[in-house]
Write a protein that holds these residues in place. Structure first.
Motif, PDB file in Angstrom:
ATOM      1  N   TRP A 294      44.495  95.152 -26.034  1.00  0.00           N
ATOM      2  CA  TRP A 294      45.142  95.475 -25.542  1.00  0.00           C
ATOM      3  C   TRP A 294      46.477  94.183 -24.624  1.00  0.00           C
ATOM      4  N   LEU A 295      45.878  92.989 -24.483  1.00  0.00           N
ATOM      5  CA  LEU A 295      46.674  91.796 -23.804  1.00  0.00           C
ATOM      6  C   LEU A 295      47.054  91.293 -25.762  1.00  0.00           C
ATOM      7  N   GLY A 296      46.110  90.907 -26.330  1.00  0.00           N
ATOM      8  CA  GLY A 296      46.390  90.424 -27.578  1.00  0.00           C
ATOM      9  C   GLY A 296      47.297  90.805 -28.562  1.00  0.00           C
ATOM     10  N   ASP A 297      47.775  91.638 -28.760  1.00  0.00           N
ATOM     11  CA  ASP A 297      48.376  92.699 -29.513  1.00  0.00           C
ATOM     12  C   ASP A 297      49.575  93.278 -29.012  1.00  0.00           C
ATOM     13  N   PRO A 298      51.086  92.037 -29.588  1.00  0.00           N
ATOM     14  CA  PRO A 298      52.516  92.053 -28.950  1.00  0.00           C
ATOM     15  C   PRO A 298      52.782  93.597 -28.438  1.00  0.00           C
ATOM     16  N   SER A 299      52.718  94.267 -29.037  1.00  0.00           N
ATOM     17  CA  SER A 299      53.216  95.957 -29.430  1.00  0.00           C
ATOM     18  C   SER A 299      52.537  96.367 -28.425  1.00  0.00           C
TER      19      SER A 299
ATOM     20  N   HIS B 231      62.181  91.539 -22.328  1.00  0.00           N
ATOM     21  CA  HIS B 231      61.295  91.845 -21.599  1.00  0.00           C
ATOM     22  C   HIS B 231      61.025  91.798 -19.966  1.00  0.00           C
ATOM     23  N   THR B 232      62.221  91.684 -19.302  1.00  0.00           N
ATOM     24  CA  THR B 232      61.956  91.648 -18.516  1.00  0.00           C
ATOM     25  C   THR B 232      62.934  92.913 -18.565  1.00  0.00           C
ATOM     26  N   LEU B 233      63.698  93.838 -19.057  1.00  0.00           N
ATOM     27  CA  LEU B 233      63.990  95.215 -18.254  1.00  0.00           C
ATOM     28  C   LEU B 233      63.547  96.063 -19.161  1.00  0.00           C
ATOM     29  N   VAL B 234      62.818  95.885 -20.053  1.00  0.00           N
ATOM     30  CA  VAL B 234      61.813  96.622 -20.285  1.00  0.00           C
ATOM     31  C   VAL B 234      61.016  97.321 -20.114  1.00  0.00           C
ATOM     32  N   PHE B 235      59.446  96.204 -19.184  1.00  0.00           N
ATOM     33  CA  PHE B 235      59.392  95.767 -18.002  1.00  0.00           C
ATOM     34  C   PHE B 235      59.845  97.251 -16.691  1.00  0.00           C
ATOM     35  N   THR B 236      61.115  96.827 -16.919  1.00  0.00           N
ATOM     36  CA  THR B 236      61.206  96.784 -15.490  1.00  0.00           C
ATOM     37  C   THR B 236      61.595  99.027 -15.318  1.00  0.00           C
ATOM     38  N   VAL B 237      62.299  98.887 -16.746  1.00  0.00           N
ATOM     39  CA  VAL B 237      61.912 100.519 -17.138  1.00  0.00           C
ATOM     40  C   VAL B 237      61.512 101.348 -16.439  1.00  0.00           C
ATOM     41  N   VAL B 238      60.168 100.618 -17.973  1.00  0.00           N
ATOM     42  CA  VAL B 238      58.795 101.345 -18.257  1.00  0.00           C
ATOM     43  C   VAL B 238      58.509 101.578 -16.366  1.00  0.00           C
TER      44      VAL B 238
ATOM     45  N   PRO C 294      50.983  87.394 -26.640  1.00  0.00           N
ATOM     46  CA  PRO C 294      51.189  86.763 -27.422  1.00  0.00           C
ATOM     47  C   PRO C 294      52.030  86.487 -27.876  1.00  0.00           C
ATOM     48  N   ALA C 295      52.583  85.676 -28.779  1.00  0.00           N
ATOM     49  CA  ALA C 295      53.589  85.459 -29.907  1.00  0.00           C
ATOM     50  C   ALA C 295      54.495  85.556 -28.784  1.00  0.00           C
ATOM     51  N   GLY C 296      54.942  85.079 -27.521  1.00  0.00           N
ATOM     52  CA  GLY C 296      56.034  85.342 -26.883  1.00  0.00           C
ATOM     53  C   GLY C 296      55.745  86.805 -26.149  1.00  0.00           C
ATOM     54  N   SER C 297      55.812  87.694 -26.704  1.00  0.00           N
ATOM     55  CA  SER C 297      55.771  89.272 -26.173  1.00  0.00           C
ATOM     56  C   SER C 297      56.083  89.793 -24.607  1.00  0.00           C
TER      57      SER C 297
ATOM     58  N   ALA D 243      50.621  94.304 -25.439  1.00  0.00           N
ATOM     59  CA  ALA D 243      49.908  93.207 -24.396  1.00  0.00           C
ATOM     60  C   ALA D 243      51.579  93.426 -22.909  1.00  0.00           C
ATOM     61  N   LEU D 244      52.554  93.554 -23.316  1.00  0.00           N
ATOM     62  CA  LEU D 244      53.605  94.557 -22.725  1.00  0.00           C
ATOM     63  C   LEU D 244      53.698  95.432 -21.464  1.00  0.00           C
ATOM     64  N   TYR D 245      53.546  96.670 -22.694  1.00  0.00           N
ATOM     65  CA  TYR D 245      53.016  97.415 -21.803  1.00  0.00           C
ATOM     66  C   TYR D 245      51.823  97.968 -21.030  1.00  0.00           C
ATOM     67  N   ALA D 246      50.815  97.294 -21.245  1.00  0.00           N
ATOM     68  CA  ALA D 246      49.593  97.221 -20.453  1.00  0.00           C
ATOM     69  C   ALA D 246      50.022  96.542 -19.513  1.00  0.00           C
ATOM     70  N   ILE D 247      50.320  95.474 -18.815  1.00  0.00           N
ATOM     71  CA  ILE D 247      50.855  94.572 -18.468  1.00  0.00           C
ATOM     72  C   ILE D 247      51.693  95.687 -17.091  1.00  0.00           C
ATOM     73  N   ALA D 248      52.242  96.006 -17.769  1.00  0.00           N
ATOM     74  CA  ALA D 248      53.361  97.102 -17.038  1.00  0.00           C
ATOM     75  C   ALA D 248      52.579  97.795 -15.950  1.00  0.00           C
ATOM     76  N   PHE D 249      51.406  99.186 -16.853  1.00  0.00           N
ATOM     77  CA  PHE D 249      50.658  99.598 -16.440  1.00  0.00           C
ATOM     78  C   PHE D 249      50.178  99.160 -15.098  1.00  0.00           C
ATOM     79  N   VAL D 250      49.541  97.684 -15.082  1.00  0.00           N
ATOM     80  CA  VAL D 250      49.065  97.421 -14.076  1.00  0.00           C
ATOM     81  C   VAL D 250      49.868  97.557 -12.716  1.00  0.00           C
ATOM     82  N   ASN D 251      51.124  97.278 -13.517  1.00  0.00           N
ATOM     83  CA  ASN D 251      51.995  96.521 -12.185  1.00  0.00           C
ATOM     84  C   ASN D 251      51.822  98.426 -11.575  1.00  0.00           C
TER      85      ASN D 251
END
Length: 292
Positions: A147-152, A69-76, A238-241, A154-162
């Motif tokens: 947005w933050l309750g769907d594992p598909s 998740h850290t690597l995906v977040f970083t690349v995006v 959610p679910a550790g995503s 949630a990570l991208y929604a947080i990335a958008f904030v960054n």
């Protein structure tokens, strides 16, 4: 003033910075490595367990997903943030004085704390929040999400904030780089019949190589250490995503009370940051040598 004399005159100003860096960076690092070799839980006593904490990482079912998740977040974030930052820098240059005023506005999100930004966007992301309401208002209600309750998502929604927080910072780096491009080169290309796009790709983009190195390296290092956004917005769900390596370290130390193992994870994070940042910086510096 001779170079040697000038260097000596700067010593009094450098000493406080060096002392602060030693206190806040080097000393904790020196203390962290021995601590990572213990079974400390934060109490007054701890036994030395050697490399047991590092061997335990191979059996930690949470470590692999957190690292991924850290690597995906970083690349995006690194790709999108710097692409937007470059586009903003080009736009600000065309707007002249208005662009300078807008540049200040674009830097404002970077002044917010991660916690404050997390609370703001958590509200916007709610099912009945402003984002879904806006989508429905313009006839795109089918795109509304939890947005933050769907594992598909949630990570991208947080990335958008960054990205929202630091795109303006990247823009300021690229804007500074554009100001160093010799205008006579660009003007000569235009006189030769080059279009605006051709001037950018063949003249300005190569000259921006140092700015790309700085912007990419800084955003890479920040993303690998991300903590506040996933902690406040989803706490890893959610679910550790949205578990990240920084969040796993926080939970291991402050929730599970495993200070020794958590410190070993932090040493791993430091190694990941150093390896990826150094490798990326080296490749980009090499690119600078080829294009400049």
């Amino acid at each position: 003033m001779p170079p040697l004399t000038r260097s000596r005159s700067l010593v009094p100003f450098a000493v406080p910075a060096i002392a602060l860096y030693t206190l806040l960076m080097l000393y904790p690092l020196v203390k962290a490595i021995p601590l990572s070799l213990t079974d400390s839980t934060g109490g007054p006593t701890a036994d030395n367990v050697g490399l047991a904490n590092y061997r335990a990482m191979a059996h930690d079912v949470n470590l692999g997903p957190a690292l991924w998740h850290t690597l995906v977040f970083t690349v995006v974030v690194v790709v999108v943030q710097n692409a937007i930052g470059l586009g903003l820098a080009l736009m600000l240059r065309r707007w002249g004085a208005y662009g300078k005023a807008l540049a200040v506005v674009l830097l404002t999100p970077a002044l917010l704390s991660g916690v404050m930004a997390s609370y703001i966007w958590s509200s916007l992301y709610q099912q009945d929040g402003a984002i879904n309401s806006l989508l429905k208002a313009v006839g795109l209600g089918a795109l509304s999400q939890v947005w933050l309750g769907d594992p598909s998502t949630a990570l991208y929604a947080i990335a958008f904030v960054n990205i929202w927080m630091y795109a303006g910072f990247s823009a300021s780096i690229f804007a500074a780089g554009l100001r160093t491009v010799p205008q006579d080169l660009a003007e000569a290309a235009r006189l030769d019949g080059a279009t605006r796009a051709q001037v950018f790709w063949r003249v300005e983009w190569p000259m921006l190589a140092p700015s790309v190195t700085v912007a990419v390296t800084l955003s890479l290092m920040g993303c690998l250490r991300v903590l506040e956004l996933p902690l406040v917005m989803t706490n890893g769900g959610p679910a550790g995503s949205t578990d990240t390596l920084g969040l796993l370290i926080y939970q291991t130390i402050f929730t599970d009370g495993e200070l020794g193992y958590g410190t070993a994870l932090s040493v791993l994070l430091l190694a990941v940051v150093v390896v990826l940042a150094t490798g990326t910086n080296t490749l980009l510096r090499r690119r600078e040598g080829h294009v400049l």
